[in-house]
Design a protein around this motif. Structure first.
Motif, short mmCIF file in Angstrom:
data_model
loop_
_atom_site.label_atom_id
_atom_site.label_comp_id
_atom_site.label_asym_id
_atom_site.label_seq_id
_atom_site.Cartn_x
_atom_site.Cartn_y
_atom_site.Cartn_z
N MET A 1 -35.76 74.77 -12.91
CA MET A 1 -35.75 74.88 -11.45
C MET A 1 -35.48 73.51 -10.82
N ARG A 2 -34.60 73.51 -9.81
CA ARG A 2 -34.40 72.29 -9.00
C ARG A 2 -35.28 72.40 -7.78
N TRP A 3 -36.11 71.41 -7.54
CA TRP A 3 -36.92 71.39 -6.33
C TRP A 3 -36.20 70.54 -5.29
N THR A 4 -35.88 71.14 -4.17
CA THR A 4 -35.19 70.40 -3.11
C THR A 4 -36.02 70.44 -1.84
N LEU A 5 -36.51 69.28 -1.43
CA LEU A 5 -37.30 69.20 -0.20
C LEU A 5 -36.36 69.02 0.99
N LYS A 6 -36.46 69.91 1.96
CA LYS A 6 -35.59 69.82 3.15
C LYS A 6 -35.88 68.51 3.89
N PRO A 7 -34.87 67.93 4.53
CA PRO A 7 -35.10 66.68 5.29
C PRO A 7 -36.16 66.89 6.37
N LYS A 8 -36.97 65.87 6.60
CA LYS A 8 -37.98 65.97 7.67
C LYS A 8 -37.28 66.00 9.02
N PRO A 9 -37.67 66.90 9.89
CA PRO A 9 -37.03 66.92 11.22
C PRO A 9 -37.49 65.74 12.07
N ASP A 10 -36.76 65.49 13.14
CA ASP A 10 -37.03 64.38 14.06
C ASP A 10 -38.48 64.42 14.56
N THR A 11 -39.22 63.33 14.34
CA THR A 11 -40.66 63.27 14.68
C THR A 11 -40.92 63.49 16.16
N LEU A 12 -40.07 62.91 17.01
CA LEU A 12 -40.26 63.04 18.47
C LEU A 12 -40.09 64.51 18.89
N LYS A 13 -39.04 65.18 18.34
CA LYS A 13 -38.81 66.59 18.68
C LYS A 13 -40.01 67.44 18.24
N VAL A 14 -40.53 67.13 17.05
CA VAL A 14 -41.66 67.89 16.52
C VAL A 14 -42.88 67.72 17.42
N GLN A 15 -43.17 66.48 17.78
CA GLN A 15 -44.36 66.21 18.61
C GLN A 15 -44.23 66.83 20.00
N THR A 16 -43.02 66.73 20.57
CA THR A 16 -42.78 67.31 21.90
C THR A 16 -43.01 68.82 21.86
N HIS B 1 -58.19 69.68 -16.34
CA HIS B 1 -58.20 69.00 -15.03
C HIS B 1 -57.03 68.03 -14.83
N LYS B 2 -55.92 68.33 -15.52
CA LYS B 2 -54.72 67.50 -15.30
C LYS B 2 -54.20 67.75 -13.89
N LYS B 3 -53.71 66.70 -13.24
CA LYS B 3 -53.15 66.85 -11.89
C LYS B 3 -51.75 67.45 -11.99
N PHE B 4 -51.45 68.33 -11.05
CA PHE B 4 -50.11 68.94 -11.04
C PHE B 4 -49.65 69.17 -9.60
N ASP B 5 -48.32 69.28 -9.45
CA ASP B 5 -47.71 69.59 -8.16
C ASP B 5 -47.31 71.06 -8.17
N ALA B 6 -47.43 71.73 -7.03
CA ALA B 6 -47.10 73.15 -6.96
C ALA B 6 -46.20 73.44 -5.77
N VAL B 7 -45.24 74.33 -6.01
CA VAL B 7 -44.40 74.86 -4.94
C VAL B 7 -44.80 76.32 -4.75
N TYR B 8 -45.03 76.73 -3.51
CA TYR B 8 -45.62 78.05 -3.27
C TYR B 8 -45.33 78.54 -1.86
#
Length: 564
Positions: A1-16, A533-540
Motif C-alpha cells: 500500500m502507498r500512503w499518500t497524505l493530502k496537502p494541508k489546506p491554507d491555515t488562514l482559510k481553515v481558521q476563518t 506494546h510496539k508503537k505503530f502508525d494506523a490509517v483508518y
C-alpha cells in the motif's frame, strides 16, 4: 500500500471557516480540502437543497425530447421505455415507465436479454417495437453509440429519444433527441449524472412543461439514489443533492420493491444501497432477466412484491455461487500462465457465466491490482468486462485497441466489449502493449489517500457527529481517512473471525488521551506489528460499533505500519 497524505489546506482559510461555522479545526480542515470555504458553501454541502438542481432545459435537445413525448401522448402513440439490464438501466426504466404510465396508458418496458441481445440497443428490441406498432422508443443508460440501430429504427418508422451518460463516439446517433451531458456540444453545467439521473432530468422537464409541481418528483428519488450508488458516479454537485434526498425517501417512504430488499434495516446509508440493494437488482439481469428487477421496482401490491423479492434473492444466491467458482478458476489460470508478471490481467474460459464476469474482473483487480479483462463465449463472439485501477483510463486503452474489437462502451474504470475469437490473442497482446506504454507504474500499487493526521484526543462525539453529516459518501466525496501515529495496543490485540483473518485491538497514545477499539478486516497477518506494546502508525476511517445496546466510536483500519 502507498500512503499518500493530502496537502494541508491554507491555515488562514481553515481558521476563518472554523470561526464562521463554530466548528473545531479538524472539521474545517476537511471542508476546505473538499473546496468548501464559505458559510454558504458549507450550508449547501450539509443541507443539499432540491431548489439548487439545474434547469433541465439547459441540457441540449431537452425541448425536442419533451415535445416528441407530448406529441406521442396527444396522438395516442405506443411508447417503449428501453434500458440496460444493470442497476442504472433497470432503475431508469422503472423511473421513466412509472412516471409516464401515471399520465398515459400506452407505455411498455423492454430490457434486452443479456445473452441473446447483449449490451445496449438491440435490433431485436427495435423489431419488437415495429411489430407492436410502437413508434417511439425512449432509451435510457444506453444508445449513445447506436448509430446504425437508430438509423434502422427510422427506416421502420420508429423514433428514438436517447438518455445516456456514457462518452459519445465521433458521431451522434440521428435520433429525435440525444440527451447526454458528456456531448461536447452540450453546455449542461454538470456532466457526471448517471443514466437514471439523465432520465430524472427528462421527467423533471416533462413535469415543468406540464405545469406540475416539482414535489411530485420526490417519490422517484429513491431510484436515482440507488443508481448513483451502484454506478459509482461522483457524489458531488447535482448527484449529491439527488443522492441526499433519495436516501431520505428510502428511509422515510421507500417504494415497496426497495423496502423488500432492505428488510429491517434502519438509517439506510449509500453503503447499504451499494452492498444490499444493488447486487440483488443486478442479480436479476445477471442470472435471469433484467425485467424481473423492473417489475419489482414498479410493483405496488405487497404480496406480489414479496414473491418478486424472493425470486431475486434466489438469483442473488446463484450469482454468489457462480462468482466464487469463476473467481477461483480465473485465479488458477493466472497462476498457471504466470500472468502476474504482466502489467495487465486478461483471462478467458468459454463457459464462464456472462452475468458475473464483471464481478470477477473486480475481484481480480483487488488481488493483482492491474487493468483487468475477463472474457467468456457469447454466441459466436467473445464478450468481456473490463475493470481498471485508480488513475488509469481503461476506456482510452480500449480505444487504442479498437482494430481488434467489434464494439465497446463504458467509463474510465469499467467497460464492456465484444470481439471475434480469432482476435483474442491479438487483442491481449495489444492491450498489454498499450498499458505498458501509458501507465504510470506507481498506479500498480494500491494507494490509500489520507485526508488528515489526527491525535486520538481529537476524536470526540461532536467531531464524529459532524463527520457523519459529510455523507452521502462516494467518488469526489469519500469518507474521510485519517492517520494517527505512535499508537500502542493496550493488550487486547488478537486475530478474530472464522478463519482468524481479521485484526482486533484497543489503542491509545502516550499522552494519556482516550483509548479506542479497533477492527482491521483482512489485516490479521499484521498482528506481529502491534505485539509487545510496539508503537505503530494506523490509517483508518471512523465507524460506530453497536454492542449490547451501547454505541461507541471505533477505528476501522485500512493499514498499519511500525512507527519510525
Amino acid at each position: 500500500m502507498r500512503w499518500t497524505l493530502k496537502p494541508k489546506p491554507d491555515t488562514l482559510k481553515v481558521q476563518t471557516l472554523a470561526d464562521k461555522l463554530g466548528v473545531d479545526t479538524p472539521v474545517a480542515r476537511l471542508l476546505v480540502q473538499r473546496g468548501i470555504e464559505s458559510f454558504d458553501e458549507a450550508k449547501k454541502f450539509f443541507r443539499p437543497d432540491l431548489k439548487d438542481l439545474h434547469d433541465p432545459f439547459l441540457m441540449k435537445d431537452m425541448e425536442l425530447a419533451v415535445d416528441r413525448i407530448q406529441q406521442a401522448i396527444e396522438n395516442e402513440e405506443n411508447i417503449m421505455v428501453y434500458g440496460d439490464y444493470d442497476v442504472d438501466g433497470t432503475t431508469s426504466v422503472a423511473l421513466m415507465a412509472s412516471f409516464l404510465k401515471y399520465r398515459y396508458p400506452n407505455v411498455t418496458t423492454y430490457i434486452p436479454d443479456r445473452y441473446e441481445e447483449g449490451y445496449g440497443v438491440s435490433y431485436k428490441g427495435i423489431d419488437f417495437a415495429s411489430d407492436n406498432d410502437i413508434t417511439l422508443i425512449i432509451a435510457l443508460d444506453c444508445g449513445i453509440k447506436a448509430i446504425e440501430k437508430v438509423a434502422y429504427a427510422k427506416e421502420k418508422g420508429v423514433d428514438f429519444i436517447i438518455c445516456d451518460h456514457h462518452r459519445p463516439g465521433a458521431q451522434i446517433p440521428n435520433a429525435v433527441a440525444v440527451l447526454d451531458p458528456k456531448r461536447e456540444d452540450c453546455n449542461y453545467p454538470y456532466d457526471e449524472l448517471c443514466g437514471c439521473g439523465v432520465g430524472f432530468k427528462l421527467i423533471q422537464a416533462l413535469a415543468k412543461h406540464r405545469g406540475e409541481p416539482e414535489e411530485i418528483l420526490l417519490p422517484y428519488l429513491d431510484l436515482v439514489a440507488t443508481a448513483i450508488g451502484a454506478d459509482i458516479v461522483p457524489v458531488t454537485g447535482e448527484n449529491r443533492i439527488l443522492a441526499y434526498h433519495g436516501l431520505y425517501v428510502i428511509n422515510v417512504a421507500p417504494r415497496k420493491g426497495i423496502s423488500s430488499l432492505l428488510g429491517e434495516r434502519k438509517s439506510v446509508s449509500i453503503t447499504d444501497v451499494v452492498f444490499v440493494v444493488a447486487p440483488r437488482i443486478n442479480a436479476a439481469g445477471r442470472m435471469k432477466h433484467g425485467l424481473h428487477a423492473v417489475n419489482l421496482l414498479t410493483e405496488e401490491d405487497e404480496a406480489t412484491v414479496a414473491n418478486f423479492a424472493k425470486e431475486i434473492e434466489a438469483y442473488n444466491t446463484d450469482r454468489k455461487s457462480a462468482d466464487k467458482t469463476i473467481t477461483e478458476e480465473a485465479k488458477q489460470q493466472i497462476l498457471e500462465l504466470k500472468e502476474e508478471e504482466r502489467l495487465t490481467t486478461v483471462v478467458y474460459k468459454e463457459d464462464w457465466h456472462k452475468g458475473v464476469i464483471g464481478i470477477v474482473a473486480s475481484r481480480l483487480t483487488e488481488t493483482w491490482y492491474r487493468p483487468t479483462l475477463v472474457f467468456t463465449k457469447s454466441g459466436d463472439r467473445l464478450a468481456a468486462s473490463a475493470r481498471s485501477v485508480k488513475g488509469f483510463d481503461v476506456y482510452e486503452a480500449l480505444e487504442a485497441c479498437k482494430d481488434h474489437i467489434e464494439q465497446f462502451g463504458g467509463h474510465k474504470y469499467a467497460a464492456g466489449l465484444t470481439l471475434l475469437e480469432s482476435e483474442y490473442a491479438n487483442f491481449k497482446r495489444k492491450f498489454e502493449e498499450i498499458v505498458s506504454e501509458t501507465i504510470d507504474r506507481n498506479l500498480l500499487t494500491p494507494e490509500i489517500s489520507i485526508d488528515a493526521e489526527l491525535n486520538l484526543k481529537d476524536i470526540t462525539s461532536k467531531f464524529y457527529r459532524i463527520l457523519k453529516q459529510f455523507a452521502p459518501f462516494g467518488p469526489g466525496n469519500m469518507s474521510p481517512v485519517f492517520i494517527s501515529r505512535g499508537l500502542i495496543d493496550t493488550g487486547f490485540g488478537k486475530c478474530v473471525g472464522e478463519d482468524k483473518t481479521h485484526l482486533k485491538c484497543q489503542v491509545k497514545q502516550e499522552d494519556g488521551g482516550p483509548a479506542f477499539d479497533v477492527i482491521g478486516f483482512n489485516l490479521g497477518s499484521k498482528l506481529d506489528i502491534i505485539k509487545n506494546h510496539k508503537k505503530f502508525d494506523a490509517v483508518y476511517s471512523l465507524d460506530e460499533n453497536n454492542w449490547n445496546g451501547k454505541t461507541t466510536i471505533q477505528l476501522k483500519l485500512k493499514d498499519i505500519r511500525e512507527s519510525i
